[in-house]
Write an enzyme that holds these catalytic residues in place. Sequence first.
Site, mmCIF file in Angstrom:
data_model
loop_
_atom_site.group_PDB
_atom_site.id
_atom_site.type_symbol
_atom_site.label_atom_id
_atom_site.label_comp_id
_atom_site.label_asym_id
_atom_site.label_seq_id
_atom_site.Cartn_x
_atom_site.Cartn_y
_atom_site.Cartn_z
ATOM 1 N N ASP A 97 81.692 57.134 23.859
ATOM 2 C CA ASP A 97 81.858 56.644 25.224
ATOM 3 C C ASP A 97 80.485 56.312 25.800
ATOM 4 O O ASP A 97 79.630 57.184 25.945
ATOM 5 C CB ASP A 97 82.526 57.772 26.039
ATOM 6 C CG ASP A 97 83.248 57.277 27.267
ATOM 7 O OD1 ASP A 97 82.786 56.295 27.865
ATOM 8 O OD2 ASP A 97 84.262 57.900 27.627
ATOM 9 N N ASP A 198 82.304 52.478 29.593
ATOM 10 C CA ASP A 198 82.723 53.000 30.891
ATOM 11 C C ASP A 198 82.537 51.965 32.010
ATOM 12 O O ASP A 198 81.474 51.326 32.074
ATOM 13 C CB ASP A 198 81.847 54.239 31.181
ATOM 14 C CG ASP A 198 82.308 55.027 32.376
ATOM 15 O OD1 ASP A 198 83.448 55.518 32.359
ATOM 16 O OD2 ASP A 198 81.520 55.169 33.334
ATOM 17 N N GLU A 249 86.464 49.663 29.798
ATOM 18 C CA GLU A 249 87.239 50.154 30.942
ATOM 19 C C GLU A 249 86.996 49.203 32.101
ATOM 20 O O GLU A 249 85.863 49.063 32.573
ATOM 21 C CB GLU A 249 86.789 51.570 31.323
ATOM 22 C CG GLU A 249 87.673 52.141 32.418
ATOM 23 C CD GLU A 249 87.040 53.294 33.195
ATOM 24 O OE1 GLU A 249 87.793 54.073 33.791
ATOM 25 O OE2 GLU A 249 85.806 53.410 33.222
ATOM 26 N N HIS A 323 91.638 61.006 30.947
ATOM 27 C CA HIS A 323 91.040 62.129 31.673
ATOM 28 C C HIS A 323 90.890 61.868 33.165
ATOM 29 O O HIS A 323 90.410 62.740 33.885
ATOM 30 C CB HIS A 323 89.664 62.426 31.061
ATOM 31 C CG HIS A 323 88.720 61.266 31.246
ATOM 32 N ND1 HIS A 323 88.895 60.057 30.597
ATOM 33 C CD2 HIS A 323 87.631 61.111 32.030
ATOM 34 C CE1 HIS A 323 87.943 59.227 30.978
ATOM 35 N NE2 HIS A 323 87.162 59.841 31.844
ATOM 36 N N ASP A 324 91.253 60.667 33.627
ATOM 37 C CA ASP A 324 91.177 60.349 35.055
ATOM 38 C C ASP A 324 92.557 60.279 35.698
ATOM 39 O O ASP A 324 92.676 59.961 36.879
ATOM 40 C CB ASP A 324 90.494 58.982 35.271
ATOM 41 C CG ASP A 324 89.044 58.966 34.811
ATOM 42 O OD1 ASP A 324 88.378 60.006 34.906
ATOM 43 O OD2 ASP A 324 88.598 57.895 34.347
HETATM 44 C C1 GLC Z 1 85.054 56.115 34.524
HETATM 45 C C2 GLC Z 1 85.338 57.442 33.846
HETATM 46 C C3 GLC Z 1 85.346 58.511 34.887
HETATM 47 C C4 GLC Z 1 83.982 58.548 35.543
HETATM 48 C C5 GLC Z 1 83.580 57.172 36.075
HETATM 49 C C6 GLC Z 1 82.122 57.122 36.391
HETATM 50 O O1 GLC Z 1 86.062 55.740 35.381
HETATM 51 O O2 GLC Z 1 86.515 57.373 33.112
HETATM 52 O O3 GLC Z 1 85.700 59.761 34.377
HETATM 53 O O4 GLC Z 1 83.989 59.470 36.590
HETATM 54 O O5 GLC Z 1 83.827 56.148 35.158
HETATM 55 O O6 GLC Z 1 81.360 57.150 35.220
#
Ligand code: GLC
Length: 556
Positions: A97, A198, A249, A323-324
């Site tokens: 990641d 990310d 993402e 995880h979010d």
């Molecule tokens: C993404 C991650 C999340 C994190 C954010 C900032 O959305 O999945 O867990 O808090 O980015 O890095």
Amino acid sequence: MKRDFRKSTVYQIYPKSFFDTNKDGQGDLKGVTAKLDYIKELGADYIWLTPFFVSPQNDNGYDVEDYYNIDPRYGTMADVEELIEEADKRGIGLMFDMVFNHVSTHHEWFRKAMTGDPYYKDFFFFRKGKPDGSPPTNWESKFGGNAWEYVEKFDEYYLHLFDVTQADLNWENENVRKEVQNIVKFWMTKGVKGFRFDVINLISKSCFEDDQTGDGRKYYTDGPKIHEYLKELHDMTFGTDARIVTVGEMSSTTMDNCYKYAGRDTGELSMVFSFHHLKVDFMGNEKWVLVPVDFQKLKEIVFEWQTKMAEHDAWNAVFWCNHDQPRVVSRFGDEGKYWKESAKMLGTIIHCLRGTPYVYQGEEIGMTNTDFTDISQFQDVESLNHYQILQEKGLSASDALRIIQIHSRDNGRTPMQWEDSEYAGFTSADSEKPWIAVNGNYKRINAADQLKDKDSIFHYYRKLIELRKELDVISFGDIKPLDPKDPSVFAYRRTYAGHELVVTANFYGKDYEWKGAQKLQGFKKLLGNYKETEITQDGVMKMKPYEAAIWYCQTF
Ligand code: GLC
Ligand code: CA
């Protein structure tokens, strides 16, 4: 080994909550290695590991201090190498990641910037405030509050779209881009088989202006140079090795951009995560509210993305959980009476779609949302900030807590439930207390029991993953919604070179008569969450609560 990501399934691990081998109450890398056979049995081809690099852990590792070293809480470089090697022996590739929108304010680059070094100041966005001294723009941080932090000694602000300890990187600066490339190349040489990037669609910021109508996201989401930056990263790093799979993402993105991000020949990424289908229990973009799930909207969004991405030869990651996100069985299914049926129904819908399915640790055993009853049990910075903000807006503490219980990211972060022993086998009974409390339902919901029970959610997921490998119609076929307006049923058809597959799913916990089953003449049921499915002579399927099935037919 050459893997085709269209036939693959990815298993996501949040190592802090996965398995603790040294009894400090936090999961670690050795814990991932110890459980590789479990993931192999499930049939996943890749593991996406969320960050374990050196970090102050204000956002559980998404605040990176050093991309080249391992946070001692997770282990050592030797542990990473062992994990990659052991996974490889089992035919499993590791995806790391990469957090490149921002770094921790503990990162050397930021520390040097704070000494006034102009070379490093230009790695970030330092800007003067408005003439009245207020922040440069009215943009909001995703974790609450204004997105700019004042630094007195410069009389300037720096930008942080997330926590104040996560400073946004200035991708306009070529030196930043070179540093990022070096990090990706470094992990490629370690034998990593893929990357998850990310919030990567936030890296191109154009102008710094007040947003008159919103929170500022239109000024940095899918920004003007985003495709240029991604192409460059692709060409300079992972694009040189065709075996590497990548997923971006994409926060609040648009489909037009995703055709490019994840088009087959666009030279950017293999696939994208988009989140519109997980905002069907939000009010617009506002997550901290309680509204019922809009099932019609869910179907519309899923089908629109599925069909349009296919038309443009672009590829989606398909998923309910990470995880979010809250646990899907609690969110769209039923934690109680129909727990097992609804978990299997939700798995069926995702795993037969066009795209690469992602399973988030614990989803395959139907783990549920937390049972936390007090705000002190929550750990997540986003939840804790919004608990305060909600009360500042006038909500009572108990109403604010209710919203946090439903939407908190901690719902997906409680320790993996391995066994019915103390701490669910996440760590041992004589260990430090887990960093976040184990869900009290671990005696009923745990992996050990489900491995033994052939009718479990685990084995159902295993079969779904296997089916994608066996049937080209699942991995390569076209997709069409069936009865998209039906109030209870989520159904679709896949077609490929003389093969047809139909998925039927009752999204609710009540019996339902679906009139669309004439279409299933000549089809054979491959898998379902009930043994028998009743279809009447005149084509009515008498669906039981949360009943789902996969139907298959060879048409020539
Ligand atoms: C993404 C991650 C999340 C994190 C954010 C900032 O959305 O999945 O867990 O808090 O980015 O890095
Ligand atoms: Ca540990």
